[in-house]
Scaffold this motif. Structure first.
Motif, PDB file in Angstrom:
ATOM      1  N   PHE A 246       0.839  -1.192   0.000  1.00 28.69           N
ATOM      2  CA  PHE A 246       0.000   0.000   0.000  1.00 28.69           C
ATOM      3  C   PHE A 246       0.882   1.253   0.000  1.00 28.69           C
ATOM      4  O   PHE A 246       1.990   1.246   0.543  1.00 28.69           O
TER       5      PHE A 246
ATOM      6  N   GLN B  84       0.398   5.064   1.465  1.00 33.66           N
ATOM      7  CA  GLN B  84      -0.461   5.939   2.256  1.00 33.66           C
ATOM      8  C   GLN B  84      -0.102   7.379   1.934  1.00 33.66           C
ATOM      9  O   GLN B  84       1.036   7.807   2.182  1.00 33.66           O
TER      10      GLN B  84
ATOM     11  N   TRP C 178      -2.866  12.438   3.265  1.00 31.67           N
ATOM     12  CA  TRP C 178      -4.193  12.571   3.866  1.00 31.67           C
ATOM     13  C   TRP C 178      -4.637  11.289   4.578  1.00 31.67           C
ATOM     14  O   TRP C 178      -5.734  11.229   5.115  1.00 31.67           O
ATOM     15  N   GLY C 179      -3.802  10.282   4.549  1.00 32.52           N
ATOM     16  CA  GLY C 179      -4.099   9.054   5.280  1.00 32.52           C
ATOM     17  C   GLY C 179      -4.711   7.943   4.469  1.00 32.52           C
ATOM     18  O   GLY C 179      -4.895   6.826   4.970  1.00 32.52           O
ATOM     19  N   GLN C 180      -5.062   8.206   3.230  1.00 27.07           N
ATOM     20  CA  GLN C 180      -5.685   7.176   2.392  1.00 27.07           C
ATOM     21  C   GLN C 180      -4.682   6.089   2.034  1.00 27.07           C
ATOM     22  O   GLN C 180      -3.587   6.391   1.554  1.00 27.07           O
ATOM     23  N   LEU C 181      -5.060   4.843   2.269  1.00 22.95           N
ATOM     24  CA  LEU C 181      -4.244   3.699   1.867  1.00 22.95           C
ATOM     25  C   LEU C 181      -4.656   3.287   0.463  1.00 22.95           C
ATOM     26  O   LEU C 181      -5.804   2.897   0.228  1.00 22.95           O
TER      27      LEU C 181
ATOM     28  N   ASN D  20      -4.166   0.822  -2.743  1.00 20.05           N
ATOM     29  CA  ASN D  20      -3.654  -0.503  -3.121  1.00 20.05           C
ATOM     30  C   ASN D  20      -2.647  -0.384  -4.258  1.00 20.05           C
ATOM     31  O   ASN D  20      -2.926   0.231  -5.288  1.00 20.05           O
TER      32      ASN D  20
ATOM     33  N   PHE E  25       3.563   0.748   2.932  1.00 18.49           N
ATOM     34  CA  PHE E  25       3.405  -0.369   3.859  1.00 18.49           C
ATOM     35  C   PHE E  25       3.264  -1.671   3.077  1.00 18.49           C
ATOM     36  O   PHE E  25       2.566  -1.717   2.060  1.00 18.49           O
TER      37      PHE E  25
ATOM     38  N   ARG F  57       9.038   5.551   4.873  1.00 16.32           N
ATOM     39  CA  ARG F  57       8.608   6.912   4.545  1.00 16.32           C
ATOM     40  C   ARG F  57       9.475   7.429   3.408  1.00 16.32           C
ATOM     41  O   ARG F  57      10.700   7.544   3.552  1.00 16.32           O
TER      42      ARG F  57
ATOM     43  N   LEU G 296      -6.316   7.499  13.676  1.00 20.65           N
ATOM     44  CA  LEU G 296      -7.045   7.374  12.415  1.00 20.65           C
ATOM     45  C   LEU G 296      -7.670   5.989  12.397  1.00 20.65           C
ATOM     46  O   LEU G 296      -6.977   4.984  12.568  1.00 20.65           O
TER      47      LEU G 296
ATOM     48  N   PRO H  86     -11.168   6.104   3.347  1.00 19.34           N
ATOM     49  CA  PRO H  86     -10.321   7.270   3.618  1.00 19.34           C
ATOM     50  C   PRO H  86     -10.037   7.491   5.102  1.00 19.34           C
ATOM     51  O   PRO H  86      -9.156   8.274   5.453  1.00 19.34           O
TER      52      PRO H  86
ATOM     53  N   ARG I 192     -10.667  10.462  11.378  1.00 13.19           N
ATOM     54  CA  ARG I 192      -9.641  10.908  12.328  1.00 13.19           C
ATOM     55  C   ARG I 192     -10.328  11.325  13.621  1.00 13.19           C
ATOM     56  O   ARG I 192     -11.087  12.301  13.633  1.00 13.19           O
TER      57      ARG I 192
END
Lengths: 110, 114
Positions: A35, A37, A40-43, A45, A86, A105, B88, B107, B110
């Motif tokens: 993945f 990321q 904005w935190g979106q994982l 695929n 990840f 990272r 999150l 998404p 949080r």
């Protein structure tokens, strides 16, 4: 429990450079996913790759299940590749339960 | 093809309160898993729902509970919130089809506990 270690932990590249990210796992696994990321935190695929090699544009991945590792190759990196990568594994008998690695990272600079 | 959706996007709660997070799986998927991701760490598995029952559970206290509805959507409930619950929260869906369990993530929500 299973250990999933990723290397390197941090990576800074100039735009256009190539890189290889590694994922080592300590036990046999049924499945493995990579993945990305985003900030904005979106994982997102990238690959579902329990074994073998797959390619998708500038990205490719190889999993050698018998030796318990997987590699993610990024070629001609772009600033949009920045974020955390990840790998995540699924143990036998634990359908759909993912154990995530420690993450890499990546920062791509101009 | 609708992907995994979660609501709300952000949430601020006070210690001791209760919170409910919601997730709709990817179209055609029947299994929903919830993960908690603390700052700087990888996601940790909370639990998984299939056929409206909890099928697997990670190392989380009973303050974390969930539900799956007949349309496969799911809720995560957390009672007696602690500061350490700030994270999150990610929902993932998949389809139990043979041995293909590729997970797709929403998404995230949080949650900040003050």
């Amino acid at each position: 429990g299973i250990q999933v270690e990723q290397s390197p932990p941090d990576l800074i590249l100039q735009e256009g450079a190539n890189s290889t990210l590694r994922c080592n796992f300590s036990d046999s696994v049924n499945n493995l996913q990579w993945f990305h990321q985003n900030p904005w935190g979106q994982l997102i695929n990238l690959f579902y790759i329990p074994s073998g090699t797959k390619q998708n544009g500038r990205l490719s991945a190889t999993t050698v299940a018998t030796e318990r590792y997987s590699l993610l190759y990024i070629s001609s990196s772009q600033t949009t590749d920045s974020g955390v990568y990840f790998c995540a594994v699924e143990l036998p008998g634990t359908a759909s339960k993912l154990t995530f690695g420690t993450g890499t990272r990546l920062q791509v600079t101009l | 093809d609708a992907g995994v959706t979660q609501s709300p996007t952000h949430l601020i709660k006070t210690r001791g309160q209760q919170v409910t997070l919601r997730c709709s799986p990817k179209s055609g998927h029947d299994t929903v898993s919830w993960y908690q991701q603390a700052l700087g760490q990888g996601p940790q598995f909370i639990f998984q729902y299939y056929e409206e029952e909890e099928r697997q559970r990670g190392n989380f206290p009973d303050r974390f509970s969930g539900h799956q509805f007949p349309n496969y959507s799911s809720e995560l409930n957390v009672n007696a919130l602690l500061l350490g619950d700030s994270a999150l929260y990610l929902c993932a869906s998949s389809l139990v089809l043979g041995l293909d369990y590729e997970q797709y993530f929403g998404p995230g929500t949080r949650l900040t506990v003050t």
